[in-house]
Write a protein that holds these residues in place. Structure first.
Motif, short mmCIF file in Angstrom:
data_model
loop_
_atom_site.label_atom_id
_atom_site.label_comp_id
_atom_site.label_asym_id
_atom_site.label_seq_id
_atom_site.Cartn_x
_atom_site.Cartn_y
_atom_site.Cartn_z
N ARG A 25 0.01 -6.86 -12.14
CA ARG A 25 -0.87 -7.21 -11.02
C ARG A 25 -1.96 -6.18 -10.89
O ARG A 25 -1.77 -5.00 -11.19
CB ARG A 25 -0.08 -7.29 -9.72
N GLU A 26 -3.13 -6.60 -10.43
CA GLU A 26 -4.25 -5.69 -10.25
C GLU A 26 -4.08 -4.90 -8.96
O GLU A 26 -3.56 -5.42 -7.97
CB GLU A 26 -5.55 -6.47 -10.18
N VAL A 27 -4.50 -3.65 -8.99
CA VAL A 27 -4.51 -2.81 -7.80
C VAL A 27 -5.88 -2.16 -7.68
O VAL A 27 -6.59 -1.98 -8.68
CB VAL A 27 -3.42 -1.71 -7.84
N LYS A 28 -6.24 -1.82 -6.46
CA LYS A 28 -7.51 -1.15 -6.21
C LYS A 28 -7.20 0.28 -5.81
O LYS A 28 -6.39 0.52 -4.91
CB LYS A 28 -8.26 -1.86 -5.09
N ILE A 29 -7.82 1.24 -6.48
CA ILE A 29 -7.57 2.65 -6.21
C ILE A 29 -8.80 3.23 -5.54
O ILE A 29 -9.91 3.11 -6.05
CB ILE A 29 -7.24 3.42 -7.50
N LYS A 30 -8.59 3.85 -4.39
CA LYS A 30 -9.67 4.49 -3.66
C LYS A 30 -9.39 5.98 -3.64
O LYS A 30 -8.41 6.42 -3.05
CB LYS A 30 -9.75 3.94 -2.23
N SER A 66 0.85 -1.18 0.00
CA SER A 66 0.00 0.00 0.00
C SER A 66 0.89 1.24 0.00
O SER A 66 2.01 1.20 0.50
CB SER A 66 -0.93 0.02 1.21
#
Length: 69
Positions: free
Chosen positions: A53-58, A25
């Motif tokens: 690789r997949e990442v999640k963006i908030k 993170s």
């Protein structure tokens, strides 16, 4: 004996799930946005992020209403 075996199984499952839950993170700022691509500049190193690789963006909300009592 059954309680001891059950407890051991639960502890092993928790240990396995706990080690798999760690993820990279970082706090990043968008430098450039073009089409469906983003260029980010992060505060810390990007050692945990690998290409492909997949990442999640908030995104942080700006201008959201604050409700009171």
């Amino acid at each position: 004996m059954k309680r001891l075996t059950g407890l051991l199984v639960v502890l092993l499952l928790l240990a396995g799930a706990g080690s798999a839950a760690f993820a990279a993170s970082a706090r990043c700022v968008v430098v450039e946005a073009e089409g469906n691509k983003l260029v980010l500049e992060c505060e810390r190193g990007t050692d945990g992020f690998e290409p492909g690789r997949e990442v999640k963006i908030k995104a942080e909300r700006t201008g959201a209403a604050i409700e009171g009592c």
